[in-house]
Design a protein around this motif. Structure first.
Motif, short mmCIF file in Angstrom:
data_model
loop_
_atom_site.label_atom_id
_atom_site.label_comp_id
_atom_site.label_asym_id
_atom_site.label_seq_id
_atom_site.Cartn_x
_atom_site.Cartn_y
_atom_site.Cartn_z
N LEU A 68 2.16 6.29 -6.37
CA LEU A 68 1.14 5.56 -5.63
C LEU A 68 -0.05 5.34 -6.56
CD1 LEU A 68 1.28 7.40 -2.19
CD2 LEU A 68 2.03 5.07 -2.66
N ASN A 69 -0.38 4.09 -6.81
CA ASN A 69 -1.37 3.76 -7.83
C ASN A 69 -2.78 3.67 -7.27
OD1 ASN A 69 0.60 3.41 -10.00
ND2 ASN A 69 1.28 1.64 -8.83
N ARG A 70 -3.74 3.61 -8.18
CA ARG A 70 -5.16 3.54 -7.86
C ARG A 70 -5.79 2.31 -8.53
NH1 ARG A 70 -7.31 8.65 -6.26
NH2 ARG A 70 -5.90 10.40 -6.57
N LYS A 84 -4.60 2.21 -3.82
CA LYS A 84 -4.10 0.86 -3.54
C LYS A 84 -3.33 0.80 -2.23
CE LYS A 84 -3.80 -1.03 -8.22
NZ LYS A 84 -2.94 -1.75 -9.18
N CYS A 85 -2.78 1.91 -1.77
CA CYS A 85 -1.99 1.90 -0.54
C CYS A 85 -2.90 1.64 0.66
CB CYS A 85 -1.27 3.24 -0.38
SG CYS A 85 -0.29 3.35 1.14
N ILE A 86 -2.50 0.69 1.51
CA ILE A 86 -3.29 0.36 2.70
C ILE A 86 -2.58 0.79 3.98
CG2 ILE A 86 -4.49 -1.55 1.59
CD1 ILE A 86 -2.48 -3.45 2.88
N GLY A 87 -1.54 1.59 3.86
CA GLY A 87 -0.86 2.13 5.04
C GLY A 87 -0.18 1.08 5.90
N CYS A 88 0.31 -0.01 5.31
CA CYS A 88 0.90 -1.09 6.11
C CYS A 88 2.33 -0.77 6.57
CB CYS A 88 0.90 -2.38 5.31
SG CYS A 88 1.97 -2.35 3.84
N GLU A 89 2.98 0.18 5.91
CA GLU A 89 4.33 0.65 6.26
C GLU A 89 5.42 -0.36 5.92
OE1 GLU A 89 4.68 2.29 10.19
OE2 GLU A 89 2.58 2.88 10.25
N LEU A 90 5.12 -1.42 5.16
CA LEU A 90 6.16 -2.38 4.79
C LEU A 90 7.23 -1.75 3.91
CD1 LEU A 90 4.11 -5.65 4.11
CD2 LEU A 90 5.64 -5.15 6.03
N ARG A 107 -7.71 -0.08 6.22
CA ARG A 107 -6.73 0.99 6.41
C ARG A 107 -6.35 1.63 5.08
NH1 ARG A 107 -4.81 2.62 11.39
NH2 ARG A 107 -2.62 2.36 10.83
N TYR A 108 -5.83 2.86 5.18
CA TYR A 108 -5.27 3.55 4.03
C TYR A 108 -4.09 4.39 4.48
CZ TYR A 108 -7.34 8.04 5.44
OH TYR A 108 -7.64 9.20 6.10
N GLY A 109 -3.28 4.82 3.55
CA GLY A 109 -2.13 5.65 3.88
C GLY A 109 -2.54 7.10 3.99
N ALA A 110 -2.71 7.59 5.21
CA ALA A 110 -3.13 8.98 5.41
C ALA A 110 -1.98 9.93 5.11
CB ALA A 110 -3.63 9.17 6.83
N VAL A 111 -0.77 9.55 5.52
CA VAL A 111 0.43 10.37 5.27
C VAL A 111 1.44 9.48 4.54
CG1 VAL A 111 2.32 11.69 6.28
CG2 VAL A 111 0.03 11.76 7.33
N TYR A 112 1.99 9.99 3.47
CA TYR A 112 3.01 9.23 2.72
C TYR A 112 4.05 10.23 2.21
CZ TYR A 112 4.82 5.20 0.25
OH TYR A 112 5.61 4.15 -0.15
N PRO A 139 2.58 -5.13 -0.66
CA PRO A 139 1.71 -6.30 -0.88
C PRO A 139 0.57 -6.07 -1.85
CG PRO A 139 1.14 -5.25 1.19
CD PRO A 139 2.32 -4.49 0.64
N THR A 140 0.26 -4.82 -2.16
CA THR A 140 -0.88 -4.52 -3.02
C THR A 140 -0.47 -3.89 -4.35
OG1 THR A 140 -1.18 -2.34 -2.02
CG2 THR A 140 -2.37 -4.18 -1.02
N ARG A 141 0.80 -3.84 -4.61
CA ARG A 141 1.31 -3.21 -5.84
C ARG A 141 0.90 -1.74 -5.90
NH1 ARG A 141 5.71 -3.97 -8.86
NH2 ARG A 141 5.40 -3.49 -11.06
N ALA A 142 0.81 -1.13 -4.73
CA ALA A 142 0.43 0.28 -4.67
C ALA A 142 1.57 1.19 -5.10
CB ALA A 142 -0.02 0.64 -3.26
N LEU A 143 2.80 0.77 -4.83
CA LEU A 143 3.96 1.61 -5.10
C LEU A 143 4.75 1.04 -6.27
CD1 LEU A 143 5.44 4.13 -3.96
CD2 LEU A 143 6.87 2.56 -2.65
#
Length: 222
Positions: free
Chosen positions: A66-68, A75-81, A109-114, A132-136
Motif C-alpha cells: 500500500l503506497n503513500r 493513497k488507499c481511499i477505502g473504495c473496496e474495488l 475516505r481512507y482504508g481503516a482496515v486492509y 483507481p489511485t495506484r495505492a496497491l
C-alpha cells in the motif's frame, strides 16, 4: 495359424523378428540409461537457494504494498474495488471517513482496515488493475511462507509502505489549498510548513518531524 501370420507370409511373428528383434529387446534398457548418463556430465543448473538468490523479473507479481504520497498521506481511499475484483476473495477492506483531526488520505475516505489472505491469493494482479489511485502495487518479495495460518493474513500495518526520508507520519492535514485531484496528478511533492506545524502541535514527539523539516528546508532553498 492366425490371420496376422497369414498376412505376413504364413510365418509366426517371433520368427519374422529374428535376431535383430531379440537384440533390440536386450538393448532397450541400455538406451534408457543412455539418457541418464548423457545428463550426468552436463553443467549443473540447480539454484542454490536460499544461499544464492537470483533477482526476479522486473514485473514479477510478489507481495502487495500500500503506497503513500510524498507528504506521507496514504493513497488507499477505502473504495473496496480491489476486494470486488479479487477472484479468490483474498482481500478484505473496511473504509472510514477522514476528519480534520484524523486525516489519513486525500479526500473523504481512507482504508481503516486492509487485509490480504495469502493462503487464498493467486497473484493474478487484478486488484492492481482495479485500484483507481495506484495505492496497491506488487513488489518482488516472494518469500511468504510461515509457520501459522494466521501469519499469512497480512494486515494494513504489514502492507503499508514505510515512511521514507522527508515524509510526515499520518494523520495530518492535506497540503493547504489542494484537493484529492491535485494529489492524484502528482502535484504534491512533499510536506509543507503548515503540515509540519500541525504535527508539531498534535504530536511533538513524532519521529518523522526532523526528516520532514529537513525536506521542507531543502525545498525552500531550491
Amino acid at each position: 495359424m492366425s490371420e496376422s501370420s497369414e498376412r505376413a507370409g504364413g510365418q509366426p511373428e517371433e520368427k519374422r523378428r529374428g535376431l535383430g528383434g531379440a537384440i533390440g529387446d536386450l538393448l532397450a534398457p541400455v538406451a534408457g540409461f543412455g539418457v541418464t548418463f548423457s545428463n550426468m556430465f552436463r553443467p549443473t543448473v540447480t539454484e542454490q537457494y536460499p544461499y544464492v538468490r537470483h533477482p526476479t523479473a522486473p514485473r514479477y507479481h510478489g507481495r502487495h504494498q500500500l503506497n503513500r504520497y510524498p507528504d506521507g498521506l496514504e493513497k488507499c481511499i477505502g473504495c473496496e474495488l480491489c476486494a470486488w475484483a479479487c477472484p479468490a476473495d483474498a482481500i478484505f477492506v473496511e473504509g472510514a471517513d477522514n476528519t480534520p483531526e484524523n486525516q489519513h488520505s486525500p479526500g473523504e475516505r481512507y482504508g481503516a482496515v486492509y487485509q490480504i489472505n495469502y493462503l487464498r491469493c493467486i497473484f493474478c494482479g487484478l486488484c492492481i488493475e482495479a485500484c483507481p489511485t495506484r495505492a496497491l502495487t506488487m513488489g518482488n518479495d516472494f518469500e511468504l511462507a510461515g509457520p501459522t495460518r494466521e501469519g499469512l493474513i497480512f494486515t494494513k500495518e504489514e502492507l503499508l509502505a514505510p515512511l521514507t526520508q522527508g515524509m510526515l507520519g499520518v494523520p495530518h492535514p492535506m497540503v493547504e489549498g489542494t484537493t484529492d485531484r491535485d494529489y492524484y496528478r502528482g502535484e504534491v511533492t512533499g510536506p509543507t510548513a503548515d503540515q509540519i506545524a500541525w504535527v508539531e502541535r498534535e504530536r511533538p514527539e513524532d519521529p518523522t518531524l526532523e526528516g520532514a523539516r529537513q525536506a521542507a528546508a531543502t525545498k525552500a532553498v531550491r
